[in-house]
Scaffold this active site. Sequence first.
Site, PDB file in Angstrom:
ATOM      1  N   VAL A  46       0.721  -1.452   0.051  1.00 43.04           N
ATOM      2  CA  VAL A  46      -0.036   0.089  -0.022  1.00 43.04           C
ATOM      3  C   VAL A  46       0.814   1.102  -0.027  1.00 43.04           C
ATOM      4  O   VAL A  46       0.608   2.158  -0.777  1.00 43.04           O
ATOM      5  CB  VAL A  46      -1.048   0.023   1.236  1.00 43.04           C
ATOM      6  CG1 VAL A  46      -1.536   1.384   1.434  1.00 43.04           C
ATOM      7  CG2 VAL A  46      -1.843  -1.141   1.133  1.00 43.04           C
ATOM      8  N   CYS A  47       1.997   1.388   0.481  1.00 46.49           N
ATOM      9  CA  CYS A  47       2.918   2.295   1.017  1.00 46.49           C
ATOM     10  C   CYS A  47       3.144   2.885  -0.255  1.00 46.49           C
ATOM     11  O   CYS A  47       3.198   4.286  -0.510  1.00 46.49           O
ATOM     12  CB  CYS A  47       4.161   1.891   1.660  1.00 46.49           C
ATOM     13  SG  CYS A  47       3.740   1.392   3.329  1.00 46.49           S
TER      14      CYS A  47
END
Length: 187
Positions: A46-47
């Site tokens: 997700v980062c």
Amino acid sequence: MSLINTEIKPFKATAYKDGKFIDVTEATLKGKWSVVVFYPADFTFVCPTELEDLADRYAEFQKLGVEIYGVSTDTHFAHKAWHDTSDAIKKVKYPLVGDPTGALTRNFEVMIEEEGLALRGTFVINPEGLIKLCEIHDNGIGRDASELLRKVKAAQYVASHPGEVCPAKWQEGAATLKPSLDLVGKI
């Protein structure tokens, strides 16, 4: 106790920005609006989507006089390696701050102690160094740069227009409210 309207605590860290390592301290964040975005770790899932989304909107934040700082408990060396190997992270022009000791992550109360990683914490800091927005997400929930941009504009508007507040879904140029006895029960 909430971090809202508290002053950022002293810190010193190293960041990767524009092919260089730079020092970042609490003094670096003062004198302008800042957004500090904590994320769990480099080379994850997700980062990079969040950091790329911020990179895509970075020029808009800069037009507002806002600097963005991405922070994880990785080192500044890991940030450089990620920048050199990820197409999404190559777009990032704002500082990626290394916090391997977790001191900064603890200062903002987003450390997951048993993992040594940060929660997804977003903080908007005014030029005086006071935290004006604090959002903390579960690490499975990604953030949206356009919504953060809207909130920064609202924070800046409220700061420059004492006595006015921004209602839900407020957008730049839209009507605001002036809280008063006359409004009670009329909204």
